[in-house]
Design an enzyme around this catalytic site. Structure first.
Site, PDB file in Angstrom:
ATOM      1  N   ARG A 118       0.847  -1.193   0.000  1.00 14.69           N
ATOM      2  CA  ARG A 118       0.000   0.000   0.000  1.00 14.69           C
ATOM      3  C   ARG A 118       0.883   1.244   0.000  1.00 14.69           C
ATOM      4  NH1 ARG A 118      -4.729   0.761   3.636  1.00 14.69           N
ATOM      5  NH2 ARG A 118      -3.319   0.744   5.418  1.00 14.69           N
ATOM      6  N   LYS A 183       3.880 -10.713  10.107  1.00 12.29           N
ATOM      7  CA  LYS A 183       3.133 -10.626   8.851  1.00 12.29           C
ATOM      8  C   LYS A 183       3.450 -11.797   7.914  1.00 12.29           C
ATOM      9  CE  LYS A 183       2.151  -7.118   5.405  1.00 12.29           C
ATOM     10  NZ  LYS A 183       1.978  -5.685   5.226  1.00 12.29           N
ATOM     11  N   ARG A 317      -1.934  -0.104  14.445  1.00  9.18           N
ATOM     12  CA  ARG A 317      -0.753  -0.700  15.111  1.00  9.18           C
ATOM     13  C   ARG A 317      -1.119  -1.048  16.548  1.00  9.18           C
ATOM     14  NH1 ARG A 317       0.458  -0.937  10.692  1.00  9.18           N
ATOM     15  NH2 ARG A 317       2.092   0.077   9.514  1.00  9.18           N
TER      16      ARG A 317
END
Ligand code: ATP
Length: 319
Positions: A118, A183, A317
């Site tokens: 992104r 991730k 976050r």
């Protein structure tokens, strides 16, 4: 496939069992000179593969390389598949060909030289190590219909991974897949069209399968890969499961909207009930994350009560 790629693939196939193979043996099997072997090995390193070279022993791969089984992919995928050894980006390829594509057509590459995340971020995409997958879709009602779509895609990814036995993966708003707080996969949806007439979408997905150490060091946040969760992850099976799951979920989304996914999202949401920070450009706001609303926005419990946030410029976050 070019002859040069075929040679590199042959070298990888000879090394993929994890033992040392001498340059001489490789040259003999491939019918090329030792100098040519060494040239291909150096090129593989440039494509992000960690090859160990020891004088007197030869070459060895630090990590296995999982290539797509092209015949199986083409045979079992009900839509068109465009498969490459290398591309700048699978999303960019489909975006360049939207006029000729049909809903469900996919593009897969073994390496992306300009894989993207992104807001112009880079997606680390070493050769053969991971899945780089894009699928074309068309929304007849235009971009306004795409609200919440990234959450749907994240739900599809979780379902596809579970089909391979990766049960304990979760989602992080708006579209990342995590394993043990690191991730594992990312999603980038790009579209062309207008707010209220048909719009073309390209759904880009990167799933880590076996990260080479040196490439992992380029990523500035904790990451994980599928081989930490399941033995011998099959990239072709994953790609096929993902294509099928996305088609099913996108049709469901068109019929019933995001409400059809609320339960799946909340069951997989890693930060539900946690203290988080929302990054909004140069500002940030803290609160307790209470999941998503009907638009796919974040619900945050703050000192001023419940607040809703939605938009592509927001990042979540953990506090
Ligand atoms: P956001 O919460 O805004 O989505 P993000 O850091 O997850 O933030 P993305 O655009 O989704 O941003 O993904 C790009 C980022 O992911 C990169 O900046 C990098 O930190 C990380 N990244 C890049 N390649 C990989 C990879 N192969 N595996 C895991 N993470 C990666």
């Amino acid at each position: 496939m070019s002859g040069a790629w075929q040679r590199k693939r042959d070298i990888l196939a000879s090394l993929n069992h994890g033992n040392f193979v001498s340059g001489e043996a490789l040259a003999e099997v491939l019918g090329i000179s030792r100098a040519a072997v060494s040239k291909h090995i150096n090129a593989l390193a440039d494509y992000g593969i960690d090859v160990c070279s020891v004088k007197g022993k030869g070459y060895k791969l630090f990590d296995p390389v999982f290539l797509i089984d092209e015949p199986q992919l083409l045979k079992e995928c009900p839509n068109r598949c465009f498969y490459f050894d290398e591309l700048p980006s699978t999303n960019a390829f489909l975006l360049q060909h939207t006029e000729e594509l049909q809903r469900g057509d996919i593009c897969i590459a073994e390496f992306q030289s300009a894989g993207r995340g992104r807001r112009g971020r880079k997606w680390v995409s070493p050769y053969g190590s991971h899945l780089y997958f894009s699928m074309f879709w068309h929304l007849p009602q235009g971009m306004s219909q795409a609200m919440g779509l990234s959450l749907v895609v994240a739900c599809s990814l979780v379902s596809a991974m579970r089909q391979l036995g990766a049960d304990n993966v979760g989602v992080k708003w708006p579209n990342d897949i995590y394993f043990e707080n690191r991730k594992l996969a990312g999603v980038l949806i790009e579209m062309t069209g207008t707010a209220d007439s048909g719009c073309d979408l390209v759904i880009g997905i990167g799933v880590n399968i076996a990260m080479p150490q040196q490439q992992g060091e380029l990523i500035e946040q904790p990451w994980s890969d599928l081989r930490q969760i399941i033995n011998y992850p099959d990239k072709t099976v994953l790609a096929l499961a993902l294509q099928q799951q996305l088609r099913k979920d996108l049709k469901l989304f068109e019929l019933n909207g995001l409400t059809a996914f609320a339960e799946r999202w909340h069951a997989a949401d890693i930060y539900l009930g946690c203290d988080v920070r929302l990054l909004l450009g140069n500002d940030s706001i803290s609160g307790r994350y209470q999941g998503i609303d009907s638009q796919g926005g974040v619900i945050l419990e703050t000192a001023d009560g419940l607040q809703h946030f939605v938009g592509g410029e927001i990042s979540l976050r953990q506090a």
